[in-house]
Design a protein around this motif. Structure first.
Motif, short mmCIF file in Angstrom:
data_model
loop_
_atom_site.label_atom_id
_atom_site.label_comp_id
_atom_site.label_asym_id
_atom_site.label_seq_id
_atom_site.Cartn_x
_atom_site.Cartn_y
_atom_site.Cartn_z
N VAL A 1 0.84 -1.20 0.00
CA VAL A 1 0.00 0.00 0.00
C VAL A 1 0.87 1.24 0.00
N GLU A 2 1.97 1.19 0.76
CA GLU A 2 2.88 2.34 0.83
C GLU A 2 3.46 2.66 -0.55
N GLY A 3 3.80 1.63 -1.32
CA GLY A 3 4.34 1.86 -2.65
C GLY A 3 3.33 2.50 -3.56
N TYR A 4 2.07 2.03 -3.48
CA TYR A 4 1.02 2.64 -4.31
C TYR A 4 0.82 4.10 -3.94
N ARG A 5 0.79 4.40 -2.65
CA ARG A 5 0.57 5.78 -2.22
C ARG A 5 1.71 6.69 -2.66
N ALA A 6 2.94 6.16 -2.62
CA ALA A 6 4.09 6.96 -3.05
C ALA A 6 3.94 7.34 -4.52
N TRP A 7 3.51 6.39 -5.34
CA TRP A 7 3.30 6.68 -6.76
C TRP A 7 2.15 7.67 -6.96
N ARG A 8 1.02 7.38 -6.35
CA ARG A 8 -0.16 8.24 -6.52
C ARG A 8 0.12 9.66 -6.05
N ASP A 9 0.68 9.81 -4.86
CA ASP A 9 0.92 11.14 -4.30
C ASP A 9 2.02 11.87 -5.06
N GLY A 10 3.05 11.11 -5.49
CA GLY A 10 4.12 11.72 -6.27
C GLY A 10 3.63 12.22 -7.61
N MET A 11 2.78 11.45 -8.27
CA MET A 11 2.22 11.88 -9.55
C MET A 11 1.38 13.13 -9.39
N ARG A 12 0.64 13.21 -8.32
CA ARG A 12 -0.18 14.40 -8.10
C ARG A 12 0.66 15.61 -7.75
N ALA A 13 1.79 15.40 -7.07
CA ALA A 13 2.71 16.51 -6.81
C ALA A 13 3.29 17.04 -8.11
N LEU A 14 3.64 16.15 -9.02
CA LEU A 14 4.15 16.57 -10.32
C LEU A 14 3.05 17.25 -11.14
N ALA A 15 1.86 16.70 -11.10
CA ALA A 15 0.75 17.25 -11.88
C ALA A 15 0.35 18.64 -11.40
N ALA A 16 0.66 18.95 -10.15
CA ALA A 16 0.35 20.28 -9.63
C ALA A 16 1.20 21.36 -10.29
N CYS A 17 2.27 20.95 -10.99
CA CYS A 17 3.12 21.89 -11.73
C CYS A 17 2.60 21.97 -13.16
N GLU A 18 2.17 23.13 -13.58
CA GLU A 18 1.53 23.26 -14.89
C GLU A 18 2.47 22.97 -16.05
N ASN A 19 3.77 23.01 -15.81
CA ASN A 19 4.75 22.77 -16.88
C ASN A 19 5.17 21.30 -16.96
N VAL A 20 4.44 20.42 -16.28
CA VAL A 20 4.75 18.99 -16.31
C VAL A 20 3.64 18.23 -17.02
N ALA A 21 4.01 17.42 -18.00
CA ALA A 21 3.09 16.53 -18.71
C ALA A 21 3.56 15.09 -18.47
N VAL A 22 2.81 14.12 -18.97
CA VAL A 22 3.14 12.73 -18.71
C VAL A 22 2.86 11.88 -19.94
N LYS A 23 3.73 10.89 -20.15
CA LYS A 23 3.50 9.88 -21.18
C LYS A 23 3.03 8.59 -20.51
N ILE A 24 1.89 8.10 -20.96
CA ILE A 24 1.39 6.81 -20.50
C ILE A 24 2.00 5.77 -21.43
N SER A 25 3.06 5.15 -20.96
CA SER A 25 3.87 4.26 -21.78
C SER A 25 4.67 3.35 -20.86
N GLY A 26 5.28 2.34 -21.44
CA GLY A 26 6.18 1.49 -20.68
C GLY A 26 5.53 0.68 -19.58
N LEU A 27 4.20 0.60 -19.55
CA LEU A 27 3.53 -0.14 -18.48
C LEU A 27 3.89 -1.62 -18.51
N ALA A 28 4.15 -2.14 -19.70
CA ALA A 28 4.47 -3.56 -19.83
C ALA A 28 5.82 -3.91 -19.23
N MET A 29 6.69 -2.93 -19.00
CA MET A 29 7.99 -3.22 -18.40
C MET A 29 7.83 -3.80 -17.00
#
Length: 296
Positions: A194-222
């Protein structure tokens, strides 16, 4: 289906040196021995099959770090010749901690299709996942040279793990006039808690709070070698929820993700997951955001 693919790799083992393919290993991303062959623009287009690729962005393929500009020169030659404009955008490599960082950026910028830089940042306490053992974002020289990207109107492709996202968000706020693109949906590596999931979720939202940050949905199969539409779904939807349809874009990560499925199967999986999105949202996720963010 029409797509703009903002994350692919090409390599020519006959004429260029790629250390990771010269001595391929098995790692969490799969067996690199299966990739130890030329992968050229014609190979990519054959893999695309019935998916109509309108434009694409090439991201550095871990080419010889002693001569990263040679990869850009080669790719520009493809775009000017047989690629008929492809790759439309080039994300090159430069070690921003090096004394020659400024000269490298100037050399990359001389090529018309260069759009940005990627220097892999992934650091992990587990050696199986660690890329280099250095926290570049903590190094004064690296941070100082990072400011040179703006001078050349270059974006930064940011490949990192959730544990590094707060540092990355601070960097994005410091360089609010530079475009950042998070690679591979933030590489959610610590999936067993659960801790690992929260780190990802909260970290992504911290990055998304910056308007100059975008994301590529890719590499999930890795991280999900036996993937299904349903196993991808929560990561895709959570990423879109964090960044919105205006700052997220789908990408293939080919040919690396070819180890775990075909090009068409990957894009059709994305399409199924967002089937109930509006036509405008789908256009943004599959084409328009990549065109706008990479200026292609």
């Amino acid at each position: 289906m029409q797509v703009v693919d903002p994350h692919i790799h090409l390599w020519d083992l006959k004429t260029h040196h790629y250390p990771w393919l010269a001595n391929p290993q098995t790692s969490f991303v799969g067996d690199a021995r299966a990739l130890q062959h030329d992968y050229l623009i014609g190979d990519f287009l054959r893999d695309a099959g019935d998916i109509e690729v309108l434009k694409l962005v090439h991201v550095d393929a871990n080419h010889d770090p002693a001569d990263p500009v040679e990869e850009t020169r080669w790719l520009q030659g493809i775009a000017d010749g047989e690629g008929r404009g492809m790759p439309n955008g080039i994300v090159a490599y430069a070690d921003l901690s090096g004394d020659n960082a400024e000269a490298l950026l100037e050399a990359h910028a001389a090529f018309s299709n260069t759009r940005g830089i990627r220097q892999i940042l992934n650091v992990h306490e587990n050696p199986h996942y660690d890329y280099g053992g250095r926290h570049f974002m903590h190094e004064a020289a690296w941070r100082r040279n990072f400011g040179l990207l703006k001078r050349h109107s270059m974006s930064f492709d940011m490949q990192l793990y959730p544990s590094q996202m707060n540092d990355a968000a601070a960097l994005a706020r410091e360089h609010h006039d530079t475009q950042f693109i998070v690679n591979h949906a933030g590489m959610f590596v610590d999936r067993s808690s659960v801790e690992g999931y929260r780190a990802w979720r909260d970290g992504m939202r911290a990055l998304a709070a910056c308007e100059n940050v975008a994301v590529k949905i890719s590499g999930l199969a890795m991280f999900d070698h036996a993937w299904t539409v349903e196993s991808f779904r929560p990561y895709v939807l959570e990423t879109i929820d964090a960044f919105g349809c205006e700052r997220a874009m789908f990408a293939s990560n080919f040919p690396v993700d070819r180890l775990f499925g075909s090009y068409g199967a990957l894009w059709r999986a994305y399409a199924e997951i967002v089937a109930d999105a509006t036509d405008s949202e789908k256009a943004a996720l599959f084409r328009r955001n990549a065109e706008r963010i990479y200026r292609i």
